[in-house]
Design an enzyme around this catalytic site. Structure first.
Site, PDB file in Angstrom:
ATOM      1  CE1 TYR A  30      37.728  42.409  50.016  1.00 26.12           C
ATOM      2  CE2 TYR A  30      38.392  42.861  52.273  1.00 26.12           C
ATOM      3  CZ  TYR A  30      37.516  42.288  51.368  1.00 26.12           C
ATOM      4  OH  TYR A  30      36.432  41.577  51.836  1.00 26.12           O
ATOM      5  NE  ARG A  49      42.625  35.959  52.154  1.00 30.00           N
ATOM      6  CZ  ARG A  49      41.823  35.947  53.217  1.00 30.00           C
ATOM      7  NH1 ARG A  49      41.072  34.890  53.474  1.00 30.00           N
ATOM      8  NH2 ARG A  49      41.775  36.980  54.030  1.00 30.00           N
ATOM      9  CE  LYS A 144      39.764  39.600  52.743  1.00 25.28           C
ATOM     10  NZ  LYS A 144      38.390  39.412  53.171  1.00 25.28           N
ATOM     11  CD  GLU A 176      32.293  32.745  51.522  1.00 29.22           C
ATOM     12  OE1 GLU A 176      33.298  32.700  52.241  1.00 29.22           O
ATOM     13  OE2 GLU A 176      32.292  33.348  50.432  1.00 29.22           O
ATOM     14  CG  LEU A 200      37.960  34.705  51.153  1.00 25.92           C
ATOM     15  CD1 LEU A 200      38.269  35.417  49.849  1.00 25.92           C
ATOM     16  CD2 LEU A 200      37.982  35.685  52.305  1.00 25.92           C
TER      17      LEU A 200
HETATM   18  C1  LIG Z   1      33.059  36.308  52.279  1.00 25.28           C
HETATM   19  C2  LIG Z   1      34.063  36.010  53.347  1.00 25.28           C
HETATM   20  N1  LIG Z   1      34.282  34.740  53.694  1.00 25.28           N
HETATM   21  C3  LIG Z   1      35.154  34.413  54.667  1.00 25.28           C
HETATM   22  C4  LIG Z   1      35.871  35.389  55.355  1.00 25.28           C
HETATM   23  C5  LIG Z   1      36.838  34.993  56.442  1.00 25.28           C
HETATM   24  O1  LIG Z   1      38.162  35.172  56.014  1.00 25.28           O
HETATM   25  P1  LIG Z   1      39.355  35.400  57.062  1.00 25.28           P
HETATM   26  O2  LIG Z   1      39.259  34.283  58.045  1.00 25.28           O
HETATM   27  O3  LIG Z   1      40.577  35.308  56.224  1.00 25.28           O
HETATM   28  O4  LIG Z   1      39.132  36.724  57.688  1.00 25.28           O
HETATM   29  C6  LIG Z   1      35.696  36.725  55.005  1.00 25.28           C
HETATM   30  C7  LIG Z   1      36.476  37.756  55.711  1.00 25.28           C
HETATM   31  O5  LIG Z   1      36.211  38.901  55.699  1.00 25.28           O
HETATM   32  C8  LIG Z   1      34.771  37.049  53.979  1.00 25.28           C
HETATM   33  O6  LIG Z   1      34.571  38.331  53.623  1.00 25.28           O
END
Ligand SMILES: Cc1ncc(COP(=O)(O)O)c(C=O)c1O
Length: 286
Positions: A30, A49, A144, A176, A200
């Site tokens: 997603y 992505r 993702k 993270e 991610l």
């Molecule tokens: C596990 C995780 N890490 C990092 C992020 C941040 O990603 P982004 O900046 O692309 O929203 C997300 C976003 O939902 C996430 O689920």
């Protein structure tokens, strides 16, 4: 209106068979694309992505980039809100339950858009509370995937504690947070876990790196040890919906001065300016 397999339709009419592998196995990927003033923010990076996630889990990409753009833009124009969060999901499709990939199955494509909820001003001004937990997710956190049970359980640790996020450590090293990336500030410098299979690759992470570079804030990409996180001057969460959010308390202990720090304020302002600049450039004429 939502989008399902080629058609825009009301949410109530969008139905997926129970044998969809997204339902049975969480076999899908997603994206979530923030939209400001009806203009998608970093759409191409999000779509890139998505394409990468599809490739990593070997789901056939059912749409060319231009078609993905049209789906996202078509969804945005059908909503009443100016600021939105477009959610796009692709699953491997509907098939008799069997772990191995089915043959000749069409991926299921679902997309919806909800109002974008950014952190309220009080949270931006005062900072947020977070807790920590051991990162017990799988080793492909760079994908993702809709299989989010690991993230869901970890997010609930902070929800149960009345905190906004769960910051994760794997073998004593920062990865993270349950739904965000994490930056650490120490002595005027930013530290960030490098991109790897353990995090991610956040689109907001990249924006924050660009902003730090524009603001001449030194940034170092390297493993950040748990002790360094706990001794940080500042701790930030970044994600498409949180933008940049300061953590002022971790596991009940004050982070730095206990309020959003000077680097945070500069970066947050930089992010708002950046957004406005991009929106002016990308905004779609009414
Ligand atoms: C596990 C995780 N890490 C990092 C992020 C941040 O990603 P982004 O900046 O692309 O929203 C997300 C976003 O939902 C996430 O689920």
């Amino acid at each position: 209106m939502v989008f399902l397999n080629g058609t825009f339709l009301p949410l109530e009419q969008a139905k997926v068979p129970v044998l969809d592998r997204g339902f049975i196995f969480g076999d899908g990927v997603y994206e979530l694309i923030p939209v400001y003033s009806r203009a998608p923010f970093r759409m191409d990076e999000h779509l890139a992505r998505l394409e990468r996630s599809l490739g990593a889990v070997r789901i056939r990409n059912p749409h060319a980039r231009e078609q993905w753009r049209e789906i996202v833009l078509g969804l945005i124009e059908r909503q009443p809100w100016d600021d939105q969060a477009v959610y796009v999901q692709v699953t491997r499709g509907v098939a008799k339950r069997d772990h191995a990939f089915p043959e000749g199955v069409e991926p299921t494509v679902f997309a919806m858009s909800n109002p974008l909820v950014n952190p309220p001003a009080a949270l931006v001004d005062d900072g947020a509370r977070a807790v920590s937990a051991a990162d017990n997710r799988w080793l492909r956190c760079d994908i993702k995937s809709t299989s989010l049970i690991g993230n869901v359980l970890l997010r609930q640790v902070s929800a149960d504690a009345g905190a906004v996020e769960t910051i994760l450590f794997r073998d004593g090293v920062l990865t993270e947070a349950s739904a965000s990336n994490v930056f650490v500030a120490k002595n005027g410098r930013l530290l960030s876990p490098p991109k790897s299979n353990l995090i991610l690759p956040g689109i907001t992470y990249d924006v924050v790196v660009e902003i730090a570079q524009q603001l001449a804030i030194p940034i170092e990409f390297r493993d950040v040890r748990e002790a360094e996180v706990r001794a940080a001057d500042e701790l930030w969460l970044t994600s498409s919906s949180k933008e940049i959010l300061a953590v002022v308390e971790l596991d009940g202990k004050t982070v730095g001065e206990g309020r959003p720090g000077p680097l945070y304020r500069r970066a947050w302002q930089g992010y708002q300016d950046f957004k406005r600049r991009v929106m002016r450039r990308e905004s779609i004429p009414a």
